[in-house]
Design a protein around this motif. Sequence first.
Motif, mmCIF file in Angstrom:
data_model
loop_
_atom_site.group_PDB
_atom_site.id
_atom_site.type_symbol
_atom_site.label_atom_id
_atom_site.label_comp_id
_atom_site.label_asym_id
_atom_site.label_seq_id
_atom_site.Cartn_x
_atom_site.Cartn_y
_atom_site.Cartn_z
ATOM 1 N N GLY A 269 38.065 2.664 18.129
ATOM 2 C CA GLY A 269 38.872 3.808 17.724
ATOM 3 C C GLY A 269 40.122 4.041 18.540
ATOM 4 N N LEU B 287 47.569 -0.901 14.757
ATOM 5 C CA LEU B 287 47.769 0.500 15.103
ATOM 6 C C LEU B 287 46.469 1.160 15.563
ATOM 7 C CD1 LEU B 287 50.333 2.200 15.037
ATOM 8 C CD2 LEU B 287 49.612 3.101 12.824
ATOM 9 N N ILE B 288 45.366 0.568 15.192
ATOM 10 C CA ILE B 288 44.070 1.129 15.551
ATOM 11 C C ILE B 288 43.087 -0.002 15.814
ATOM 12 C CG2 ILE B 288 43.327 1.319 13.138
ATOM 13 C CD1 ILE B 288 41.834 3.907 13.968
ATOM 14 N N ASN B 289 42.306 0.164 16.853
ATOM 15 C CA ASN B 289 41.262 -0.808 17.166
ATOM 16 C C ASN B 289 40.004 -0.414 16.400
ATOM 17 O OD1 ASN B 289 39.089 -2.218 18.385
ATOM 18 N ND2 ASN B 289 40.246 -2.429 20.284
ATOM 19 N N MET C 292 41.109 3.101 7.628
ATOM 20 C CA MET C 292 40.473 1.901 8.158
ATOM 21 C C MET C 292 40.410 0.788 7.115
ATOM 22 S SD MET C 292 39.884 2.568 11.275
ATOM 23 C CE MET C 292 38.810 1.219 11.713
ATOM 24 N N THR D 22 43.884 3.983 19.570
ATOM 25 C CA THR D 22 45.022 3.983 18.652
ATOM 26 C C THR D 22 46.339 4.047 19.413
ATOM 27 O OG1 THR D 22 45.974 5.044 16.690
ATOM 28 C CG2 THR D 22 45.076 6.492 18.384
ATOM 29 N N TYR E 25 40.005 12.669 16.798
ATOM 30 C CA TYR E 25 39.795 12.676 15.351
ATOM 31 C C TYR E 25 39.085 13.943 14.876
ATOM 32 C CZ TYR E 25 41.075 7.854 16.163
ATOM 33 O OH TYR E 25 41.752 6.725 16.544
ATOM 34 N N SER F 97 52.526 5.898 13.674
ATOM 35 C CA SER F 97 51.225 6.335 14.183
ATOM 36 C C SER F 97 50.342 6.651 12.993
ATOM 37 C CB SER F 97 51.375 7.569 15.078
ATOM 38 O OG SER F 97 51.800 8.687 14.304
ATOM 39 N N ILE F 98 49.059 6.854 13.229
ATOM 40 C CA ILE F 98 48.128 7.104 12.117
ATOM 41 C C ILE F 98 48.562 8.301 11.273
ATOM 42 C CG2 ILE F 98 45.763 7.766 11.525
ATOM 43 C CD1 ILE F 98 44.766 6.060 13.792
ATOM 44 N N LYS G 142 42.565 6.693 23.612
ATOM 45 C CA LYS G 142 41.197 6.270 23.277
ATOM 46 C C LYS G 142 40.249 7.412 23.617
ATOM 47 C CE LYS G 142 37.704 2.806 24.450
ATOM 48 N NZ LYS G 142 37.368 1.681 25.360
ATOM 49 N N TYR H 261 46.991 -2.246 9.021
ATOM 50 C CA TYR H 261 47.110 -1.458 10.236
ATOM 51 C C TYR H 261 46.000 -1.728 11.254
ATOM 52 C CZ TYR H 261 50.550 1.252 7.615
ATOM 53 O OH TYR H 261 51.650 1.641 6.884
ATOM 54 N N THR H 262 44.832 -2.170 10.794
ATOM 55 C CA THR H 262 43.718 -2.388 11.717
ATOM 56 C C THR H 262 44.036 -3.575 12.639
ATOM 57 O OG1 THR H 262 42.601 -3.745 10.050
ATOM 58 C CG2 THR H 262 41.968 -1.433 10.187
#
Length: 801
Positions: free
Chosen positions: A159, A153-155, A144, A161, A78, A104-105, A73, A149-150
Amino acid sequence: MWTRLAHFVIKNRLVLVIVLGLITATMGYLGRNVTMTYDFTKVVPESDPDMVYFEEFKQLFGEDGNILAIGIKDSSLYTPTNFLRFKYLSDELAKLEGVNNVLSIPRIQRLKKNTEERKFQLDPFFADIPQDQSTLDSLLALVMEQRFYTGQLINPENGATLILVAINKEVLNSPDRQKLIEDIKYLGDRFAESTQIDVHYAGLPFVRSIMAGKVKKELNFFLVLSVIVTGIILLVFFRSWDAVVFPMLIIGVVVVWVVGTLGIFGFKITMLTGLIPPIIVVIGIPNSIYLINKYHQEFERHGNKMKAISTVTRKIGMVTLITNFTTAIGFLVLATTDIIILKEFGIVAGLNILATFIVSFILIPAVFSWLPSPSKQQMKHLSFKPMDKVLTTFDYWIHNRRRWIYSVTIVVVAVSVYGVMQLKTVSYIVDDIPEDTDIMRDMGFFESNFSGVMPLEVVVDTGKKRGVIRLSNLQKVQQLETFLDSIPEISKPVSLVSFIKAARQAYYNNNPAYYQLPNSMDYNFILQYFRDQSDSSGLLKAFVDSTGQKMRITLKMADIGSVEMDKLIRGTIQPRIDSLFADTEVTATVTGTSPLFVKGNRYLVQNLQMSLILAFIIIAIVMGILFVNLRVVLISLIPNIIPLLITAGLMGYFNIALKPSTSLIFCIAFGIAVDDAIHFLAKYRQELFAHNFFVPIAISRSLKETGTSMMYTSIVLFFGFVIFAGSDFGGTVALGVLTSTTLLIAMFTNLLLLPSLLLTFDDGKRRKDAHPLIEQYDEDFYHETDDEEIDLKRLEVQKQE
């Protein structure tokens, strides 16, 4: 019998020592390949219906507890440079041997509609990492929009992840697991070092591997520490290196036998069996204390070494056997449970506690027969004035202040009963680890950002082949998923419903507004794109069985504890399932590691409670056989039940939960504590016959002769167990602190309350024509001067070159 046995041991001591040496060498050889288990979940019996169902689940869908999560986090992730490093980390993790898949992303793919071939194809988002921030931001914005995936894998709110690492089942349950976890952590730490971004680790594979590593270190640490602590105490008590080295030699032999026993039975080292060597050190020392102390007492009386050794063997041998047996009962009763880890712990510990008697019964007489006679310096402990003063004070209280002893006991028991009423039963999946450790801080990260990482599964059985693709069934499952998603402690569900919703979004050119189940109008069109679709990723197989009858809903949850988890599953989720599918053929079953943990916790506590009751019954029967006097049996049990009650009360007051690690204490402590009562009562009965059944003198003489050994052994046991307070595991800390506390309290109850009860309620009358087992010292039990009647010619031994 014991006279003949004593003579046999002394006469054949060299042969017996050689035999012990050969057995020890054999046990060392048999235990050379004993390894540590990496599966700490063998709690629920394999025959249990829920366990059977869970095993069937794993056969259909694979492991549920094989995911290791890496959490991040930080907004700086990014940026092009750090995101490139993030992709490199993900790719390197995927290359590790034993890793099945990494999500992963940077590695995610989206479904894309191929209108020409009328099928979906997977399209990677990040085939190449863009060098400029604006292009990267555009791609991240598209990520997003992938609603699949939201939340997984990602909040989307902050953000945060994840990197999800799926570990191969074979590696997961093998020693290779430790190296794989170390490699994963090495890569993660390198990423953190190069980017200055904090990395968090969680998941059952990671936690259990870290725990296994800590257990291994602690085994060696506590074994060495227990030897040092008990050695120092022996040196302080006896002021002789002989009284330190040779008891430690005995313990060393039995520790080798412990490892050999594991090898013979094919057991692995667990968190429980790993504690046996240091426990053996602590429990085995009292044998030597009683034998050496009695040896010195006898030698001081008449100065004949061989006669003293023979007398000790005859007088203490029987009692030592019984006390070792009662101690072993506290462990062996655990072998009656259906729980593998308890069964193995009970068998190995119980058998080797009995073996401790055999080794000490042979080595102590043999070794001290070869050593010079004890010097005056070595026997100074027999007139240790502070100890004599304490025992004299206790004797005065027993004869003149019994009402005070009873009053204090009643008050303490009453206060303890109130504390017991405050006692709670609760445990956690990641239990007994201090809150200020990295593991617990990382667990907090995942629970606050992704509702936790503990596995929870729901299996939906439609009752018909290909029933999972019926739209009505999918709609019912979606209602269940919506309900589950609304529970704060549970993460967003993943199932076939999620894949079909993602397929509909792909069908409509990845418009996030279409991330929904198809309606009756477009469902058949979307299904056409799945025909002849290969599942190269294996994801579909992981969520639907081969017949299309059953589907899996995968969730993650916070480690909220066994009580709250039980309420959540039984009181919230199951009623909703029952109401949703009440009028259909569809059934849904909650399973997975988390629910099995709740059931396993109940199993453990219930089994340990039954084991404690069984230990009470067996030890009461043993006491009955020994003394053939119901009144004495009841009197002897009361001082050893009260310490358990006090300990349970302290747990209630200090909010120490009753859980597997703390429930274990009571069986162990009771089996050990009752040993002092047996030693005291054996001497008391002998003194009754020696002093015309006059109870006051018999009490005083018994207290004077056995009190010192009782205090010595209790002090050794206290410090021997309290060293476990230095553990990193709460369960081991509780085992050490609470067991040592219980045994210390038992020392006082056996030295004060037991004699007081005898003085009040025992008339001292015994039948001379009755011969209970405890009297089997020798043929002249009733005479105080029996030592003078030993045939010394039978003790002659050849001098060794």
